[in-house]
Design an enzyme around this catalytic site. Structure first.
Site, mmCIF file in Angstrom:
data_model
loop_
_atom_site.group_PDB
_atom_site.id
_atom_site.type_symbol
_atom_site.label_atom_id
_atom_site.label_comp_id
_atom_site.label_asym_id
_atom_site.label_seq_id
_atom_site.Cartn_x
_atom_site.Cartn_y
_atom_site.Cartn_z
ATOM 1 N N PHE A 116 0.815 -1.219 0.000
ATOM 2 C CA PHE A 116 0.000 0.000 0.000
ATOM 3 C C PHE A 116 0.847 1.267 0.000
ATOM 4 O O PHE A 116 0.347 2.337 -0.352
ATOM 5 C CB PHE A 116 -0.964 -0.003 1.201
ATOM 6 C CG PHE A 116 -0.423 0.645 2.432
ATOM 7 C CD1 PHE A 116 0.394 -0.041 3.307
ATOM 8 C CD2 PHE A 116 -0.726 1.976 2.705
ATOM 9 C CE1 PHE A 116 0.905 0.570 4.439
ATOM 10 C CE2 PHE A 116 -0.222 2.598 3.843
ATOM 11 C CZ PHE A 116 0.594 1.886 4.713
ATOM 12 N N LYS A 117 2.127 1.175 0.369
ATOM 13 C CA LYS A 117 2.948 2.384 0.409
ATOM 14 C C LYS A 117 3.059 3.045 -0.968
ATOM 15 O O LYS A 117 3.270 4.241 -1.056
ATOM 16 C CB LYS A 117 4.324 2.082 0.991
ATOM 17 C CG LYS A 117 4.214 1.698 2.461
ATOM 18 C CD LYS A 117 5.525 1.666 3.179
ATOM 19 C CE LYS A 117 5.314 1.376 4.662
ATOM 20 N NZ LYS A 117 4.707 0.048 4.922
ATOM 21 N N ASP A 118 2.874 2.264 -2.028
ATOM 22 C CA ASP A 118 2.875 2.854 -3.377
ATOM 23 C C ASP A 118 1.795 3.923 -3.540
ATOM 24 O O ASP A 118 1.969 4.871 -4.309
ATOM 25 C CB ASP A 118 2.609 1.771 -4.436
ATOM 26 C CG ASP A 118 3.772 0.789 -4.581
ATOM 27 O OD1 ASP A 118 4.923 1.183 -4.356
ATOM 28 O OD2 ASP A 118 3.501 -0.379 -4.924
ATOM 29 N N MET A 121 3.486 6.954 -2.063
ATOM 30 C CA MET A 121 4.844 7.223 -2.539
ATOM 31 C C MET A 121 4.843 7.622 -4.017
ATOM 32 O O MET A 121 5.633 8.481 -4.424
ATOM 33 C CB MET A 121 5.680 5.967 -2.323
ATOM 34 C CG MET A 121 7.115 6.233 -2.042
ATOM 35 S SD MET A 121 7.405 6.977 -0.443
ATOM 36 C CE MET A 121 7.911 5.546 0.482
#
Ligand SMILES: *Cc1c(COP(=O)(O)O)cnc(C)c1O
Length: 475
Positions: A116-118, A121
């Site tokens: 989920f950091k995409d 980011m």
């Protein structure tokens, strides 16, 4: 919109000024001076926007409530370029699917690194490139990773003008898949540094470089850690998108369960709820590293030392201290900066804890802010992955499994949305343990382990890392 520090620093700043900064000068975290309110008419407008124009348009609507120092047309273009089918795999970007009755899953992990950091980011990469170009500046991002964060940062910054990434990781300690993901990037602005040591050695190097203020200033060293407000803001959007997909009218409520580590993801849910999104409960799911569950059960926040921080099979939640938690506590204590400073700069930093159990504000965490919590262990994870696969034919990763396990303990009449934070392929060993088979692998990752690798191996030596940065910046 102006931003203040949770520790009461006098000067307030605008979005683009805090975009490239980490902590506020007084050690606090930035928050908007107020949360813009979404009334019924606005929520209906957002519902129509998502339905007719899609996720990028929704993101623009939400972001523009908080960003007034980027021209609207530019911000719109940044959102459109970030949230595409090409990058995130579907037109919905964050599709919601049913698991079991009113237990739903919102997929946040179909971006380039399958976590989920995409979601945040990828936006950060485009915002950085835009703002650095506007200022005529450059930035060298130095980081330490044991897997997830580093690869999300590299995939966000690859090929971006004005940005270089120097990412340290413990040599030979990441999974073959994670190493392949990072080291196969051939972009000239991405520098992988495998340190002969453990993750803590990598972190120590980053700290040492950051503490050399002359070096830091000369080489414009920055970070992309999870306390960055822009990352949090990007995450607010998918709470709206989840709510709008799970409901037909604004009279309905939903709850969210969020696999949590540094409290960044669920803090975005808190912001969405404060804006007026009809959220019933926000359920924090932890693994064996349960400092947050302990706080929401008891009112005592007690951080852990390295010896009591466990390595688990949901490793991205292995934290001893939740770096975004201060944002929520600031709201909980009535946005009192002096009080927040005392709790964190005195309590946490000096005694490793604070205790709000006898404070009337603690009751508000559940009653006023909708928080609940629960914990999941390795055995729970295995059982949940197996059960979910056998009964519903859905393969979920270890972090999402922690979420599903805890969500089932908090089901109510309203839809419960579990945030899917990674795909199973990233945690193959545990999936095999649970299911006795290999996880599914998205086609674009076939053969990734065989690609040429771009990485330098180095001793755990600050001077060597500095020399590499200096050399690279010379050419
Ligand atoms: C980072 C991460 C988390 C934890 O998110 P926080 O914002 O730190 O609470 C959970 N699951 C996965 C897969 C992650 O990468």
């Amino acid at each position: 919109m102006l931003y203040l520090s949770t520790r009461g620093y006098a000067e307030q700043k605008r979005f683009c000024d805090i975009l490239l900064e980490g902590l506020a000068p007084d050690g606090g975290l930035y928050l908007p001076v107020e949360y813009p309110q979404i009334d019924d008419a606005k929520l209906t407008q957002l519902r129509n926007t998502l339905a007719s124009q899609g996720y990028a348009a929704l993101a623009f609507e939400i972001l523009s409530l908080y960003i007034d120092d980027i021209p609207a047309a530019d911000l719109k273009a940044i959102c459109a370029k970030t949230y595409t089918r090409e990058v995130f795999g579907t037109d919905a970007i964050v599709p919601v699917r049913q698991l079991d009755g009113n237990l739903l899953i919102e997929a946040l992990s179909n971006g380039p690194t399958l976590a989920f950091k995409d979601m945040a980011m990828q936006l950060l990469g485009n915002l950085f490139e835009y703002e650095l170009a506007r200022r005529g500046e450059a930035l060298n991002i130095l980081g330490a990773t044991s897997g997830d964060t580093g690869s999300a940062a590299e995939y966000a910054m690859r090929g971006k003008k004005g940005v270089r990434v120097f990412m340290t990781s413990p040599h030979g300690r990441m999974s073959p898949f994670q190493q392949a993901q990072m080291f196969s990037l051939q972009d000239e602005n991405i520098h992988n540094i495998a340190i002969e040591g453990v993750f803590d050695d990598c972190q120590d190097i980053v700290k040492a470089v950051s503490n050399d203020h002359a070096f830091k200033a000369k080489y414009k060293i920055g970070t992309v850690n999870s306390i960055n407000w822009a990352r949090l803001l990007a995450q607010v959007v998918y709470y709206f998108a989840g709510y709008l997909q799970a409901t037909k009218s604004n009279a309905e409520k939903v709850s969210f369960t969020v696999p949590s580590g540094n409290f960044g993801n669920i803090c975005a849910g808190h912001v969405a709820r404060q804006m007026g999104l009809p959220i019933a409960k926000l359920v924090v799911a932890t693994n064996e590293n349960d400092v947050l569950d302990e706080f929401f059960r008891t009112g005592i926040y007690q951080v852990r030392g390295a010896a009591n921080t466990y390595e688990t099979s949901s490793p991205s939640m292995d934290i001893s201290k939740a770096s975004n938690f201060e944002r929520f506590v600031f709201d909980l204590v009535g946005r009192d900066g002096a009080r927040t400073r005392q709790l964190f700069a005195e309590g946490v930093a000096k005694q490793g804890k604070f205790d709000l159990s006898a404070d009337p504000a603690f009751k508000d965490a559940a009653a006023k802010y909708g928080f609940a919590s629960g914990k999941s262990t390795h055995a729970d994870r295995l059982a949940t992955i197996k059960d979910t696969f056998e009964r519903f034919g859905q393969m979920i990763d270890t972090h999402t499994a922690d979420g599903v396990k805890v969500a089932r303990e908090h089901l109510g009449a309203e839809p419960m949305i579990v945030l899917e934070t990674a795909l199973p392929i990233k945690f193959a060993a545990t999936i095999e343990e649970a299911l006795h088979r290999q996880p599914d692998r998205p086609a674009k990752f076939n053969g990734i382990e065989d690609l040429p690798k771009r990485v330098v191996v180095m001793a755990a030596d600050v001077e060597q890392v500095k020399a590499l940065i200096a050399d690279t910046c010379k050419v």
